[in-house]
Design an enzyme around this catalytic site. Structure first.
Site, mmCIF file in Angstrom:
data_model
loop_
_atom_site.group_PDB
_atom_site.id
_atom_site.type_symbol
_atom_site.label_atom_id
_atom_site.label_comp_id
_atom_site.label_asym_id
_atom_site.label_seq_id
_atom_site.Cartn_x
_atom_site.Cartn_y
_atom_site.Cartn_z
ATOM 1 N N ARG A 67 0.854 -1.198 0.000
ATOM 2 C CA ARG A 67 0.000 0.000 0.000
ATOM 3 C C ARG A 67 0.893 1.252 0.000
ATOM 4 O O ARG A 67 0.574 2.265 -0.604
ATOM 5 C CB ARG A 67 -0.921 0.015 1.225
ATOM 6 C CG ARG A 67 -1.662 1.345 1.420
ATOM 7 C CD ARG A 67 -2.832 1.283 2.362
ATOM 8 N NE ARG A 67 -2.637 0.495 3.540
ATOM 9 C CZ ARG A 67 -1.996 0.870 4.640
ATOM 10 N NH1 ARG A 67 -1.426 2.070 4.696
ATOM 11 N NH2 ARG A 67 -1.880 0.076 5.684
ATOM 12 N N TYR A 119 -17.088 16.653 -14.988
ATOM 13 C CA TYR A 119 -17.645 15.291 -14.956
ATOM 14 C C TYR A 119 -18.670 15.201 -13.819
ATOM 15 O O TYR A 119 -18.453 15.733 -12.730
ATOM 16 C CB TYR A 119 -16.509 14.286 -14.764
ATOM 17 C CG TYR A 119 -16.967 12.918 -14.346
ATOM 18 C CD1 TYR A 119 -16.475 12.325 -13.180
ATOM 19 C CD2 TYR A 119 -17.899 12.222 -15.100
ATOM 20 C CE1 TYR A 119 -16.915 11.077 -12.773
ATOM 21 C CE2 TYR A 119 -18.354 10.970 -14.693
ATOM 22 C CZ TYR A 119 -17.851 10.404 -13.538
ATOM 23 O OH TYR A 119 -18.295 9.178 -13.147
ATOM 24 N N ASP A 196 -7.678 18.904 -14.753
ATOM 25 C CA ASP A 196 -8.066 17.517 -15.036
ATOM 26 C C ASP A 196 -7.904 17.341 -16.540
ATOM 27 O O ASP A 196 -8.723 17.823 -17.312
ATOM 28 C CB ASP A 196 -9.514 17.280 -14.597
ATOM 29 C CG ASP A 196 -9.947 15.822 -14.845
ATOM 30 O OD1 ASP A 196 -10.921 15.385 -14.206
ATOM 31 O OD2 ASP A 196 -9.312 15.147 -15.684
ATOM 32 N N LYS A 221 -9.386 6.190 -18.748
ATOM 33 C CA LYS A 221 -9.719 6.651 -20.081
ATOM 34 C C LYS A 221 -8.574 6.458 -21.059
ATOM 35 O O LYS A 221 -8.111 5.351 -21.277
ATOM 36 C CB LYS A 221 -10.186 8.113 -20.002
ATOM 37 C CG LYS A 221 -11.229 8.378 -18.912
ATOM 38 C CD LYS A 221 -12.492 7.561 -19.117
ATOM 39 C CE LYS A 221 -13.588 7.873 -18.134
ATOM 40 N NZ LYS A 221 -13.359 7.443 -16.739
HETATM 41 C C1 LIG Z 1 -16.755 7.845 -16.423
HETATM 42 C C2 LIG Z 1 -16.647 9.068 -16.949
HETATM 43 N N1 LIG Z 1 -15.766 9.993 -16.506
HETATM 44 C C3 LIG Z 1 -14.856 9.763 -15.457
HETATM 45 C C4 LIG Z 1 -14.011 10.975 -15.147
HETATM 46 C C5 LIG Z 1 -13.387 11.088 -13.892
HETATM 47 C C6 LIG Z 1 -13.524 9.985 -12.834
HETATM 48 O O1 LIG Z 1 -12.705 8.905 -13.210
HETATM 49 P P1 LIG Z 1 -13.006 7.400 -12.770
HETATM 50 O O2 LIG Z 1 -11.722 6.660 -13.134
HETATM 51 O O3 LIG Z 1 -14.197 6.949 -13.596
HETATM 52 O O4 LIG Z 1 -13.287 7.411 -11.278
HETATM 53 C C7 LIG Z 1 -12.617 12.203 -13.615
HETATM 54 N N2 LIG Z 1 -12.458 13.210 -14.521
HETATM 55 C C8 LIG Z 1 -13.064 13.138 -15.735
HETATM 56 C C9 LIG Z 1 -12.894 14.271 -16.703
HETATM 57 C C10 LIG Z 1 -13.844 12.018 -16.081
HETATM 58 O O5 LIG Z 1 -14.446 11.978 -17.301
HETATM 59 C C11 LIG Z 1 -17.453 9.510 -18.121
HETATM 60 O O6 LIG Z 1 -17.478 10.752 -18.354
HETATM 61 O O7 LIG Z 1 -18.042 8.649 -18.795
#
Ligand SMILES: C=C(NCc1c(COP(=O)(O)O)cnc(C)c1O)C(=O)O
Length: 432
Positions: A67, A119, A196, A221
């Protein structure tokens, strides 16, 4: 573009280094076995040579417990730091865990100024979770239109962080990131600026080169790029060692860490990031251009299109490697604009229900949340990814039920165009 955007540091001038670094940084052959690809270190604990004495790690003390530190996580953090021109990479179990840890690091009663289109999960965490758990105050502002004076007037004594997405998810608003950073950093309290960078990935945007204090990604992503890992990461520049140590402490203490296997997969994904982002961008430009000509589409939103109102702002903040890529393209590719990431949003004609119907008619585009994988995805933000935002808030920023968001994959562009056009004809053409 490369020179127009004024990239003049050696590493900025070597944008071709990006593809080389993507393949090699963090994947040095093993000293022990010569293995060209890193092994997966699943051990949760590590032998200590004496109490508290353990083998050296990259940035902090040795491995003692997975961890606190893990070779695969180190390798990924090193790779992504290099691609973002940063010094410290700190990886988490998801993008949302990354958001949570950054906000946690601000302490109780902090204020965050955020762009007014983020998001949905980020909106939810900022407005519902952090408000309850740590008394976070949040102000949303349209950083596309707000004057410098208005931005500075919204900075309070407890403003710790300005949160930017660009382009924003899902209306693809383009923020003048370097300008906003200069304005925020001109305030006497100099709040931190986090970008971001999920939508553009480190290929099209290098926020640290634009002056950002923290870059964040949902690695889920484009960085992993194959829709088989949920992960997040922060990258900080050398000047923020203290903040990096604080975030590294919270990464361990809160424990929202990624698994060694996920780090190994994400490191493998990173190697093809440049290749994939070029294909995403070229396909997105082709599809956005065709959507712009479609009689069944009210509006297409793609900042790479030359007629997008913020096209010039988008171009001005491209990364050095993206600028070099675009400079290398034949003129005929650039008739309607430039590749600018793989996300395209559009408003469909045909009235109520048309968007939902369209999403059931595509055969190559899969109706699903998330984005950035090699496969093309389509979704309805108002009812899916941004459904946690109250309707009146959503509609104020244009997230209506006619808005469809496309994550353009790496398939043959013509196949994707054919799929979209048959679905549009099927839904809007027939009802016309
Ligand atoms: C799951 C999606 N977005 C996650 C996302 C997140 C969150 O990421 P996660 O790995 O899904 O927890 C943070 N910032 C942006 C710009 C994002 O698009 C979506 O837009 O379909």
């Amino acid at each position: 573009l490369l020179h127009q955007n004024g990239y003049n540091r050696p590493e900025e001038r070597r944008p071709d280094g990006f593809a080389t670094n993507a393949i090699h940084v963090g994947s040095e052959p093993s000293q022990e076995t010569g293995a060209v690809m890193p092994a997966i270190s699943l051990s949760t604990t590590f032998k200590q040579d004496a109490v508290g004495v353990h083998k050296g790690r990259l940035f902090w003390n040795g491995y003692e417990y997975s961890r606190s530190g893990n070779p695969n996580r180190d390798a990924f953090e090193k790779a992504i730091s290099s691609l973002e021109f940063g010094k410290y990479g700190i990886a988490f179990a998801s993008g949302s865990a990354t958001t949570a840890t950054v906000i946690q690091s601000l302490g109780p009663g902090a204020h965050v100024l955020a762009v007014n289109d983020v998001y949905g999960g980020t909106f939810r965490y900022l407005t519902r979770v952090a408000e309850e758990t740590q008394g976070l105050e949040v102000t949303f502002v349209d950083l596309q239109t707000a004057s410098d004076k208005e931005i500075l007037s919204k900075i309070r004594p407890n403003t710790k962080l300005v949160w930017i997405e660009s382009p924003t998810n899902p209306t693809l608003r383009v923020i003048d990131v370097p300008h906003i950073i200069r304005v925020v950093h001109s305030h006497p309290s100099r709040p931190l600026v986090l970008v971001d960078n999920t939508f553009l990935s480190p290929f099209y945007s290098s926020p640290l080169l634009l002056g950002a204090d923290i870059v964040m990604h949902s690695v889920t992503k484009y960085i992993n790029g194959h829709s088989d890992v949920v992960m997040g990461v922060l990258v900080l520049p050398e000047r923020h060692l203290q903040l990096a140590e604080r975030l590294r402490y919270l990464q361990n203490a809160s424990g929202a860490i990624p698994s060694p296997f996920d780090c190994w997969l994400a490191l493998r994904g990173v190697k093809t990031l440049p290749l994939r982002m070029k294909q995403h961008g070229l396909n997105a430009l082709r599809i956005a251009s065709r959507l712009a000509e479609s009689p069944y589409v009210q509006e297409v939103i793609y900042p790479g299109l030359v007629n997008h109102p913020r096209h010039a702002v988008a171009l001005a903040s491209l990364s050095p490697h993206a600028a070099k890529f675009i400079d290398s393209l034949p003129a005929e590719t650039l008739t309607h604009g430039v590749p600018y990431g793989g996300m395209v949003s559009f408003r469909i004609k045909g009235g109520e229900g048309a968007a939902e119907k369209f999403l059931t008619k595509t055969r190559l585009f899969t109706l699903a949340e998330s984005l950035g994988g090699v496969e093309s995805l389509a979704e309805l933000p108002a009812l899916m990814t941004h459904g946690s935002i109250p309707k009146e808030e959503r509609e104020k920023i244009g997230i209506n039920e006619d808005l469809i968001r496309l994550s353009i994959g790496c398939e043959e562009a013509e196949d994707l165009i054919d799929d979209i056009e048959q679905a549009l004809e099927n839904v809007v053409g027939e009802s016309a």
